[in-house]
Structure formats: C-alpha cells, structure tokens
Scaffold this motif. Structure first.
Motif, short mmCIF file in Angstrom:
data_model
loop_
_atom_site.label_atom_id
_atom_site.label_comp_id
_atom_site.label_asym_id
_atom_site.label_seq_id
_atom_site.Cartn_x
_atom_site.Cartn_y
_atom_site.Cartn_z
N THR A 1 0.83 -1.20 0.00
CA THR A 1 0.00 0.00 0.00
C THR A 1 0.87 1.25 0.00
N THR B 1 -9.44 -0.50 -3.60
CA THR B 1 -9.55 -0.18 -2.17
C THR B 1 -8.49 0.81 -1.72
N TRP B 2 -7.35 0.85 -2.37
CA TRP B 2 -6.24 1.72 -1.98
C TRP B 2 -6.29 3.09 -2.66
N LYS C 1 -12.19 6.60 -3.01
CA LYS C 1 -12.85 6.74 -1.71
C LYS C 1 -13.63 8.05 -1.62
N ASP D 1 -8.21 -4.42 -7.44
CA ASP D 1 -7.12 -4.75 -6.52
C ASP D 1 -6.42 -6.03 -6.97
N VAL E 1 -9.00 -8.88 -0.24
CA VAL E 1 -8.99 -7.51 0.29
C VAL E 1 -10.28 -6.78 -0.04
N TYR F 1 -13.35 -5.09 2.70
CA TYR F 1 -13.50 -3.65 2.50
C TYR F 1 -14.97 -3.31 2.24
N GLN G 1 -16.16 -1.17 5.32
CA GLN G 1 -15.87 0.25 5.13
C GLN G 1 -17.16 1.05 5.06
N THR H 1 -22.37 1.46 3.97
CA THR H 1 -21.47 0.66 3.15
C THR H 1 -21.88 0.82 1.69
#
Length: 185
Positions: A4, A74-75, A80, A106, A112, A116, A120, A130
């Motif tokens: 990451t 996700t990263w 986001k 990803d 992962v 998430y 998340q 979510t």
C-alpha cells in the motif's frame, strides 16, 4: 502495508508528473468524455465478471438498465472520495432502472475487496453507509475490453440498450453524471 505504501508513493509521483490525471482530477476529464463521444465505443463489451460470491456475472445481464461501470480499488484515495456520491446515485435511481457496477481492480482480489466492501463505511448525508451497489472483481483483461485504464477511478456509462454513452477518467462530476443518468432513464 508495504505494498500500500509503495502504491501511494507511486500514485503521488505519477500525479506530480501529471501522468495520472485520474488521481488529481476533481471534475473528471472533459477530454476523455469528448473523446468517447467522438470515436465512441458503440456497444458494451462482451465481458464476464466474477462477483464476491464466486458467481459469474455478465455485463449483458444488466441490459434494460442504465449502468455506470466504475473501475476502482480499495487503496485509491480518489475512489474513496467518489464512493459516497455513487451510493447516493444508487439510492436515488436504482428503482428507476439504473445501477452502478463497481469493478474492484485490486491485485489481491477477493481477500482484500470483500472485507473492504463489508466493513468500510462512508459518510452519506450524515449516515455511515457501506457500498450499496454490486461489486465484481476486475483484471487487466477486463479493463482492456473497456479500452484500457490509465488511472482510477474510471467510469463508463452505458445506456439501457447497451450503448456506451460516456467514459470518465477521474472523479465524476456528480451534477453532470446525474443529468446524464436522468437522460437515460
């Protein structure tokens, strides 16, 4: 953690060099939108995804709905930022024949992405929610069927009859996208 951190450094470096417009664009890429309108991707690609339960999902199975195919990871920090607006759009237009299809890119895949998506929470109008739209797993081969990706997020808007209407590289402009969606419904 190390992976990451490496991705973050790489993203920051590419952004600083101006190579990765999707990571610094707050309004989407007008040139990317216009490029699709000019050269077009006439029909949705023939593609099969795998959902988080391991089932095959074809893009064609969404025919009859307007679909926003949203490539994310996700990263990805811009992803986001964009997700709460996508949750709002899904809430607002799902019962009118629209859906978002989140394509998680990803490298680590389900291990992962699934936690998430389940855990998340995003601030949407003061509520912690979510992701409320279908999430599938993507890869480079799938991305190529959509014309390739130069950054995340990248979104492709598809009409009810399977025509590619718009390609957006970078964060979507919520107002413009909502207007486009209403035009397809």
């Amino acid at each position: 953690m190390k992976r990451t951190f490496s991705r973050t450094i790489a993203t920051l470096a590419l952004t600083a060099l101006g190579i990765l417009p999707a990571c610094h664009s707050l309004q989407g890429s007008k040139s990317a939108e216009n490029e699709t309108a000019k050269k077009g991707l006439p029909n949705e690609p023939d593609v099969t995804f795998q959902d988080l339960q391991g089932k095959n999902v074809t893009l064609a199975s969404y025919r009859g709905k307007a679909v926003l195919v949203n490539f994310w990871a996700t990263w990805c920090e811009p992803c986001k930022i964009e997700i709460p607006g996508l949750i709002q759009l899904q809430n607002k237009y799902a019962d009118k024949g629209f859906t978002i299809l989140g394509v998680a890119m990803d490298d680590e895949g389900k291990k992962v992405v699934e936690p998430y998506v389940q855990n998340q929470k995003f601030d949407v109008d003061g509520q912690k929610l979510t992701m409320n739209y279908p999430i599938v797993l993507g890869n480079e081969e799938i991305a190529q069927k959509f014309g390739g990706l130069i950054g995340f997020p990248t979104s492709v808007l598809i009409s009810r009859d399977g025509k590619v209407v718009k390609r957006i590289i970078g964060l979507v402009n919520q107002d413009t996208l909502e207007k486009d969606i209403r035009g397809l419904l």
